[in-house]
Write an enzyme that holds these catalytic residues in place. Structure first.
Site, PDB file in Angstrom:
ATOM      1  N   HIS A 183       7.914 -27.027  -0.707  1.00  0.00           N
ATOM      2  CA  HIS A 183       7.220 -28.107  -1.416  1.00  0.00           C
ATOM      3  C   HIS A 183       5.992 -27.576  -2.141  1.00  0.00           C
ATOM      4  O   HIS A 183       5.016 -28.285  -2.333  1.00  0.00           O
ATOM      5  CB  HIS A 183       6.845 -29.203  -0.412  1.00  0.00           C
ATOM      6  CG  HIS A 183       8.042 -29.844   0.204  1.00  0.00           C
ATOM      7  ND1 HIS A 183       8.421 -31.135  -0.053  1.00  0.00           N
ATOM      8  CD2 HIS A 183       8.995 -29.340   1.045  1.00  0.00           C
ATOM      9  CE1 HIS A 183       9.534 -31.413   0.614  1.00  0.00           C
ATOM     10  NE2 HIS A 183       9.895 -30.346   1.287  1.00  0.00           N
ATOM     11  N   GLU A 194       0.824  -1.208   0.000  1.00  0.00           N
ATOM     12  CA  GLU A 194       0.000   0.000   0.000  1.00  0.00           C
ATOM     13  C   GLU A 194       0.862   1.263   0.000  1.00  0.00           C
ATOM     14  O   GLU A 194       0.445   2.310  -0.487  1.00  0.00           O
ATOM     15  CB  GLU A 194      -0.910  -0.037   1.243  1.00  0.00           C
ATOM     16  CG  GLU A 194      -2.173   0.769   1.135  1.00  0.00           C
ATOM     17  CD  GLU A 194      -3.215   0.367   2.201  1.00  0.00           C
ATOM     18  OE1 GLU A 194      -3.951  -0.611   1.984  1.00  0.00           O
ATOM     19  OE2 GLU A 194      -3.282   1.021   3.247  1.00  0.00           O
ATOM     20  N   LYS A 251     -14.407   0.921  -3.682  1.00  0.00           N
ATOM     21  CA  LYS A 251     -15.463   1.356  -2.766  1.00  0.00           C
ATOM     22  C   LYS A 251     -16.507   2.192  -3.500  1.00  0.00           C
ATOM     23  O   LYS A 251     -17.709   1.991  -3.311  1.00  0.00           O
ATOM     24  CB  LYS A 251     -14.873   2.208  -1.638  1.00  0.00           C
ATOM     25  CG  LYS A 251     -14.028   1.423  -0.659  1.00  0.00           C
ATOM     26  CD  LYS A 251     -13.678   2.332   0.530  1.00  0.00           C
ATOM     27  CE  LYS A 251     -12.483   1.825   1.283  1.00  0.00           C
ATOM     28  NZ  LYS A 251     -12.010   2.776   2.306  1.00  0.00           N
TER      29      LYS A 251
END
Lengths: 446, 446
Positions: free
Chosen positions: B309, B288, B423
């Protein structure tokens, strides 16, 4: 019959239909070579028809074993790493209650994991907890000598034998291993453990639909027959469906087209945190299958909307070399309405009476539009519901698409030559017998 | 006084000392502008001297509040998202028993989280579990109107009031919010909730050492004074230490030097799964702060040896645009020895009598050498121990290094303009009052 669906329309600003459809013929050809075993790594394509090959009798045997464990234990510790861990964890976490450990209503044993790390604190705390718990062990290893699970199994086996006696311990240990050779097979035969076989032609990351995944999933109380049926449904559909409606072929083609356009990172996103470990399983599947010869898409994952408040900024405005694949579950399994509040200080009353999922879906759609606007191609995989059947479809979809995608990339999607490098250094540093020469060399280097 | 240490020697095959040290002067200058508040985003550098500014009285108040919650509740639900979630989760998971939910010996409340997603199943299952549990709520939001936590808080507040009555509920709800304005401040004052303040000049991702992080950490039973002391120790050290011994400046410089050489992905690795959520916190902090203007290093994370793995193959042989930063804990908190086995079928007797951590450390060293050989520069952050003090050092180290690194990259590391995009689409799609125009526009588009 509804299937999981793939939509690629939110990628078409970045890559043309032609650029995707140029892989139509090759992807069909690769699908056939997977089924016929004529492509690279063809010793390891036993998973391709596994869903249709597995018999009712085999599934019954797994279920019967699960039942006998359930009758005896409160906790089953699954000992395994990589493909012997991620598949069971992915499915169990996707189907479990979000607060499984606190959910006293569940009569099925809790499945815990060990041998997937070498953390001393983790092993201490696991064995500490198990002191007062009736537990069993499902040990999963082809060879029985992989360091991580071998250490955990030594500790847990010793502890279980002390706790309940050698004889009862034998009844509580199930080994999933090679049919005839290796340390774990020898031990299991010697001790008389119940065993299941890891087929020779199925690699770890493609093994979730063998007993490796199915036994721990059955013990946790999930319906393995529905899971296998879902996988079979996708096996059939991926063979029958036309390219433009074939999620597996289309996914393989689209991601390669995006990769060729410089999109080197794929982010697998979900809007349901239960899918978190499906993404971890997917990372092994794709990362280990394609990340070789200095190429391959880098697999990353996020849980939304949580990570919109974390990785969201980067995805929206960072380097433009990423694309996003969203797994969307159409219908939640439970219902919660947003309540009205007379004071409405939080200004949420415009949502009152709506289901929480309606908001989640608009967050999803709003995010896809925002990310596309920001330069991030979006793919969407829609599952009708989060249950055994559609998880089976999803897992097989990812597997078969991975095989095709790896062939398009022109790598062997079934080997993992790079995984040995750290192991042989570790053995050299630990002076493992047989590594004397490497030990001398690495010590000189330090 | 021992500090956490950064080693960059395993990066020097890929980037020269000169290429790193060319940032010496600028990184020192950036550190000063952070302290003096003269750089980009200087309205949000209140976190820089937070460890030395926070008073004993403030910490005592947090501890007293934590104690009164502990006396009342078995579970504290922390309602928050992003920086109001990840910091507390990172520290609590790092310090908790690995099987906290099963650890009946712990008298501290279990800390659960809500409002960090909009999953209907998650909220259903959380509220279902809480029906039979004495719980409290710590609601964290600057505004009180952020959608995710606001929905969760509505549901949980209503439920708590029904369960224990309005009066008792007031005693069990703590609000961490703005000093004077916003919906949550208004509600808290109206109801008489105990409150703590989120300082104006501290952004979410830098807020772990404010009450936002400290209260949930204290409730879980951890020593917040030691945490703050650790942060203060690193605050002082990062100002005083010469460049070549200054982990924060050196980290900021080295990662920018690697980025300029085409290493666009940083993988934060640990060998202790308890650090998993420190990496999640770190992803927000760096992603961010730096992911903007179409640049910034893509932050990813792995838990080793588990993910050797899984992602190990990719890291060893995939695209060569990655570097790795390993957090290594020098000394485990518990002791487990590998037992001898007379049959030695698993061939592990060469390790018998060794501590598990010795194997883990050789896996770590072996992996670093392997990855460097494979073309992946490695940095190593060594923590003497996993405890409050060194976690405090680690968190502050990452924060101050992030500010410097962002300034080197020439971005504002304290804004997040891209987070609004999803948003406002979501509000438009949900027809939130005030978004009528956007609603019309977005519907046309669909």
């Amino acid at each position: 019959m509804e299937h999981i669906k793939l939509s690629i329309d939110k990628s078409l600003n970045f890559v043309s239909k032609e650029e995707i459809f140029k892989f139509e013929e090759s992807s069909k050809k690769h699908l056939i070579s997977l089924h016929e075993g004529t492509g690279k790594g063809n010793d390891f394509v036993g998973w391709v028809d596994l869903p249709s090959r597995i018999t009712e009798a085999e599934l019954n045997d797994i279920e019967a074993t699960a039942k006998s464990l359930k009758d005896k234990v409160e906790v089953l510790v699954v000992v395994g790493i990589g493909g012997s861990y991620l598949g069971a964890k992915a499915v169990n976490d996707a189907l479990a209650h979000s607060f499984d450990h606190l959910n006293s209503g569940d009569e099925n044993p809790l499945v815990l994991y060990a041998g997937q790390n070498i953390s001393e604190d983790y092993l201490y705390e696991l064995t500490d907890i198990l002191k007062s718990i009736e537990f069993g062990i499902c040990v999963i290893s082809k060879s029985g000598t992989t360091t991580e699970p071998a250490i955990a199994f030594r500790l847990l086996k010793e502890m279980l034998e002390e706790q309940v006696g050698k004889e009862e311990a034998r009844e509580r240990i199930v080994a999933i291993t090679d049919e005839s050779k290796g340390a774990l097979r020898t031990l299991a035969d010697q001790e008389g453990y119940k065993t299941f076989v890891i087929p020779d032609n199925v690699g770890g990351r493609y093994s979730v639909l063998t007993p490796v995944g199915l036994l721990p999933i059955a013990v946790a109380g999930h319906d393995i027959k529905a899971l296998v049926n879902g996988a079979k449904s996708m096996q059939d559909y991926s063979v029958a469906a036309a390219f433009e409606e074939n999620p597996a072929l289309l996914y393989a083609a689209t991601r390669n087209a995006l990769y060729q356009k410089g999109k080197g990172i794929e982010i697998l996103a979900n809007y349901n945190p239960k899918l978190h470990n499906v993404a971890e399983w997917w990372k092994q599947l794709y990362g280990e299958s394609e990340g070789k010869e200095n190429k391959g898409i880098f697999p990353a994952s996020v849980d939304f909307t949580s990570d919109l408040h974390s990785m969201g900024q980067y995805i929206q405005e960072g380097q433009r070399n990423i694309f996003e694949t969203v797994i969307s579950v159409a219908k939640p399994n439970h219902t919660v309405y947003i309540p009205e509040d007379k004071d409405n200080l939080d200004k949420l009353n415009y949502l009152a009476g709506k289901r929480v999922d309606e908001v989640n879906k608009m967050a999803e759609l709003g995010t896809q539009l925002a990310h596309v606007d920001g330069g991030v191609p979006n793919l969407k995989i829609e599952m009708p519901q989060l249950n055994e059947f559609y998880l089976g479809e999803l897992l097989y979809f990812f597997e078969i698409a991975c095989g095709v995608s790896g062939y398009i990339l022109d790598v062997n999607p079934f080997d993992q030559p790079g995984v040995e490098a750290y192991k042989s250094n570790m053995f050299a540093l630990l002076e493992k017998p047989g590594f004397e020469e490497e030990s001398a060399k690495i010590k000189e280097r330090l």
